[in-house]
Design a protein around this motif. Structure first.
Motif, PDB file in Angstrom:
ATOM      1  N   THR A   1       2.167   2.080  -3.461  1.00 22.43           N
ATOM      2  CA  THR A   1       1.454   1.787  -4.274  1.00 22.43           C
ATOM      3  C   THR A   1       0.937   3.482  -4.164  1.00 22.43           C
TER       4      THR A   1
ATOM      5  N   ILE B   1       0.726  -1.185  -0.086  1.00 17.32           N
ATOM      6  CA  ILE B   1      -0.077   0.158   0.085  1.00 17.32           C
ATOM      7  C   ILE B   1       0.705   1.690  -0.300  1.00 17.32           C
TER       8      ILE B   1
ATOM      9  N   VAL C   1       0.425  -3.143  -9.958  1.00 20.17           N
ATOM     10  CA  VAL C   1       0.989  -3.401  -9.194  1.00 20.17           C
ATOM     11  C   VAL C   1       1.165  -4.821  -8.916  1.00 20.17           C
TER      12      VAL C   1
ATOM     13  N   VAL D   1      -4.403  -3.918  -1.893  1.00 18.96           N
ATOM     14  CA  VAL D   1      -4.097  -2.417  -2.484  1.00 18.96           C
ATOM     15  C   VAL D   1      -5.638  -1.719  -3.552  1.00 18.96           C
TER      16      VAL D   1
END
Length: 66
Positions: free
Chosen positions: A18, A15, A30, A41
């Motif tokens: 990202t 996370i 991802v 995610v």
């Protein structure tokens, strides 16, 4: 499109990576290897107003966040 390879990392690292990538890119790919990471995610992207598409690859998930 930037690729965030988060395979082998523990949450919340996928996370965090990202989020960092989305600061400079409008879309990122991802890569994660656990189903719960994929779910996290997707949830994160949804909270940011982004759409996701997921492909189940051989042993990992590819998530495109746009």
């Amino acid at each position: 499109m930037k690729v965030v390879d988060a395979r082998g990392l523990s949450c919340p690292e996928p996370i965090m990576l990202t989020n960092e990538a989305l600061k400079s890119e409008s879309a990122v790919t991802v890569l994660v290897d656990e189903a719960h990471q994929k779910t996290n995610v997707e949830k994160f992207a949804s909270e940011k107003g982004k759409k996701t598409s997921v492909t189940d690859k051989d042993g990992y998930f590819e998530i495109i966040v746009e």
